[in-house]
Scaffold this motif. Structure first.
Motif, PDB file in Angstrom:
ATOM      1  N   UNK A 144     -38.508   3.666 -23.941  1.00  0.00           N
ATOM      2  CA  UNK A 144     -38.928   4.866 -23.595  1.00  0.00           C
ATOM      3  C   UNK A 144     -37.501   5.879 -23.723  1.00  0.00           C
ATOM      4  N   UNK A 145     -36.561   5.171 -23.403  1.00  0.00           N
ATOM      5  CA  UNK A 145     -35.204   6.037 -23.397  1.00  0.00           C
ATOM      6  C   UNK A 145     -34.840   6.487 -24.839  1.00  0.00           C
ATOM      7  N   UNK A 146     -34.970   5.438 -25.651  1.00  0.00           N
ATOM      8  CA  UNK A 146     -34.823   5.895 -27.197  1.00  0.00           C
ATOM      9  C   UNK A 146     -35.707   6.840 -27.873  1.00  0.00           C
ATOM     10  N   UNK A 147     -36.830   6.933 -27.239  1.00  0.00           N
ATOM     11  CA  UNK A 147     -38.171   7.445 -28.019  1.00  0.00           C
ATOM     12  C   UNK A 147     -38.546   8.751 -27.184  1.00  0.00           C
ATOM     13  N   UNK A 148     -38.531   8.620 -25.973  1.00  0.00           N
ATOM     14  CA  UNK A 148     -39.283   9.772 -25.177  1.00  0.00           C
ATOM     15  C   UNK A 148     -38.238  10.906 -24.609  1.00  0.00           C
ATOM     16  N   UNK A 149     -38.683  12.061 -24.896  1.00  0.00           N
ATOM     17  CA  UNK A 149     -37.840  13.142 -24.711  1.00  0.00           C
ATOM     18  C   UNK A 149     -38.521  14.173 -23.659  1.00  0.00           C
ATOM     19  N   UNK A 150     -37.857  15.120 -22.834  1.00  0.00           N
ATOM     20  CA  UNK A 150     -38.636  15.902 -22.071  1.00  0.00           C
ATOM     21  C   UNK A 150     -39.792  16.633 -22.663  1.00  0.00           C
ATOM     22  N   UNK A 151     -39.517  16.982 -24.072  1.00  0.00           N
ATOM     23  CA  UNK A 151     -40.451  17.726 -24.817  1.00  0.00           C
ATOM     24  C   UNK A 151     -41.799  17.079 -24.764  1.00  0.00           C
ATOM     25  N   UNK A 152     -41.577  15.455 -24.929  1.00  0.00           N
ATOM     26  CA  UNK A 152     -42.920  14.806 -24.954  1.00  0.00           C
ATOM     27  C   UNK A 152     -43.686  15.111 -23.583  1.00  0.00           C
ATOM     28  N   UNK A 153     -43.105  14.928 -22.574  1.00  0.00           N
ATOM     29  CA  UNK A 153     -43.715  15.142 -21.466  1.00  0.00           C
ATOM     30  C   UNK A 153     -44.419  16.536 -21.311  1.00  0.00           C
ATOM     31  N   UNK A 154     -43.870  17.496 -21.739  1.00  0.00           N
ATOM     32  CA  UNK A 154     -44.365  18.756 -21.838  1.00  0.00           C
ATOM     33  C   UNK A 154     -45.528  18.918 -22.483  1.00  0.00           C
ATOM     34  N   UNK A 155     -45.583  18.609 -23.669  1.00  0.00           N
ATOM     35  CA  UNK A 155     -46.634  18.596 -24.812  1.00  0.00           C
ATOM     36  C   UNK A 155     -47.888  17.785 -24.181  1.00  0.00           C
ATOM     37  N   UNK A 156     -47.676  16.769 -23.635  1.00  0.00           N
ATOM     38  CA  UNK A 156     -48.691  15.917 -22.840  1.00  0.00           C
ATOM     39  C   UNK A 156     -49.266  16.801 -21.821  1.00  0.00           C
ATOM     40  N   UNK A 157     -48.433  17.285 -21.093  1.00  0.00           N
ATOM     41  CA  UNK A 157     -49.132  18.227 -20.227  1.00  0.00           C
ATOM     42  C   UNK A 157     -49.978  19.517 -20.417  1.00  0.00           C
ATOM     43  N   UNK A 158     -49.080  19.968 -21.588  1.00  0.00           N
ATOM     44  CA  UNK A 158     -50.075  21.195 -22.225  1.00  0.00           C
ATOM     45  C   UNK A 158     -51.433  20.725 -22.799  1.00  0.00           C
ATOM     46  N   UNK A 159     -51.429  19.494 -23.400  1.00  0.00           N
ATOM     47  CA  UNK A 159     -52.712  18.769 -24.023  1.00  0.00           C
ATOM     48  C   UNK A 159     -53.801  18.906 -22.767  1.00  0.00           C
ATOM     49  N   UNK A 160     -53.212  18.325 -21.891  1.00  0.00           N
ATOM     50  CA  UNK A 160     -54.323  17.909 -20.613  1.00  0.00           C
ATOM     51  C   UNK A 160     -54.792  19.343 -20.101  1.00  0.00           C
ATOM     52  N   UNK A 161     -53.905  20.192 -20.032  1.00  0.00           N
ATOM     53  CA  UNK A 161     -54.298  21.586 -19.377  1.00  0.00           C
ATOM     54  C   UNK A 161     -55.347  22.088 -20.455  1.00  0.00           C
ATOM     55  N   UNK A 162     -55.177  22.078 -21.818  1.00  0.00           N
ATOM     56  CA  UNK A 162     -55.953  22.323 -22.877  1.00  0.00           C
ATOM     57  C   UNK A 162     -57.360  21.812 -22.431  1.00  0.00           C
ATOM     58  N   UNK A 163     -57.365  20.534 -22.615  1.00  0.00           N
ATOM     59  CA  UNK A 163     -58.606  19.640 -22.360  1.00  0.00           C
ATOM     60  C   UNK A 163     -59.223  19.829 -21.129  1.00  0.00           C
ATOM     61  N   UNK A 164     -58.533  20.287 -20.067  1.00  0.00           N
ATOM     62  CA  UNK A 164     -59.346  20.607 -18.842  1.00  0.00           C
ATOM     63  C   UNK A 164     -59.689  22.187 -18.845  1.00  0.00           C
ATOM     64  N   UNK A 165     -59.243  22.782 -19.728  1.00  0.00           N
ATOM     65  CA  UNK A 165     -59.598  24.534 -19.701  1.00  0.00           C
ATOM     66  C   UNK A 165     -58.939  24.946 -18.516  1.00  0.00           C
ATOM     67  N   UNK A 166     -57.808  24.561 -18.160  1.00  0.00           N
ATOM     68  CA  UNK A 166     -57.171  25.168 -17.125  1.00  0.00           C
ATOM     69  C   UNK A 166     -56.309  26.461 -17.559  1.00  0.00           C
ATOM     70  N   UNK A 167     -56.652  27.502 -17.108  1.00  0.00           N
ATOM     71  CA  UNK A 167     -55.954  28.744 -17.134  1.00  0.00           C
ATOM     72  C   UNK A 167     -55.345  29.434 -15.987  1.00  0.00           C
ATOM     73  N   UNK A 168     -53.953  29.155 -15.834  1.00  0.00           N
ATOM     74  CA  UNK A 168     -53.124  29.504 -14.407  1.00  0.00           C
ATOM     75  C   UNK A 168     -53.476  30.928 -13.916  1.00  0.00           C
ATOM     76  N   UNK A 169     -53.749  31.978 -15.046  1.00  0.00           N
ATOM     77  CA  UNK A 169     -53.921  33.325 -14.604  1.00  0.00           C
ATOM     78  C   UNK A 169     -55.333  33.354 -13.827  1.00  0.00           C
ATOM     79  N   UNK A 170     -56.115  32.564 -14.112  1.00  0.00           N
ATOM     80  CA  UNK A 170     -57.702  32.794 -13.690  1.00  0.00           C
ATOM     81  C   UNK A 170     -58.295  31.773 -12.838  1.00  0.00           C
TER      82      UNK A 170
END
Length: 204
Positions: A144-170
């Motif tokens: 995990x230390x060698x392969x995983x970066x903060x950007x990986x966590x952020x990308x995973x969260x974005x994909x989940x938000x897209x899949x859940x169709x979550x729009x913060x402003x609405x």
């Protein structure tokens, strides 16, 4: 050594016990070849020949077959061989054999799992999966230390938000609370979730 039991294991294979203890599994033709029947006496040389020339050879071939079928951790391979009723010392020898060719490498296995899960799962989820698959904790964390970066966590969260169709402003306060809770349960850190949600629509 005395053959104390020859019991059917499958239609073609038999479990052989020597001096009251399970020794190995042989095919019917092998029983005849070595003169194995209940009450028969086997010399130490004969037993050693069976173990090294038959059982160990078969374990090595089976181990290679298992790794050719799919990548496995050392723990998974050992478990599979033991379930095949190979003696523990034979299993260890077969494992060392495939490791000598580089066919078995927990560090490489862990790295491949991390790379394939990045962008979809949190670090905590991936670490739990690796440990569940038999990767030693230290090897899992190193991968995990060698392969995983903060950007990986952020990308995973974005994909989940897209899949859940979550729009913060609405989203309502309740909906926002639920998505934070969902992501927290999946192992994502609060600060990372907050940062992604804050800039989510700007990135979309």
């Amino acid at each position: 050594m005395t053959v104390t039991e020859v019991a059917p294991h499958t239609k073609t294979r038999y479990k052989v016990s020597l001096d009251g203890k399970f020794a190995f599994v042989l095919y019917k033709g092998e029983l005849s070849r070595f003169g194995i029947r209940e009450g028969a006496e086997l010399s130490g040389d004969t037993v050693e020949e069976i173990r090294t020339r038959v059982i160990l050879k078969r374990a090595k071939v089976y181990a290679l077959h298992l790794l050719g079928d799919m990548d496995r951790t050392e723990a998974q391979l050992r478990e599979k061989l033991l379930r095949g009723l190979y003696p523990e010392d034979i299993v260890s020898a077969a494992v060392e054999y495939v490791k000598s060719f580089g066919y078995l490498d927990d560090a490489r296995y862990a790295q491949n799992i991390v790379l394939s899960r990045m962008g979809r799962k949190s670090r905590r989820e991936i670490e739990a999966e690796l440990i569940r698959k038999g990767v030693p904790k230290e090897a899992a964390r190193e991968a995990l230390q060698n392969c995983y970066e903060e950007a990986g966590e952020e990308e995973a969260i974005r994909k989940i938000l897209q899949r859940k169709r979550f729009v913060p402003s609405g989203a309502s306060e309740e909906e926002t609370r639920k998505i934070y809770g969902y992501l927290a349960r999946k192992g994502f850190r609060y600060d990372t979730v907050r940062q992604v949600i804050q800039k989510y629509e700007d990135d979309a």
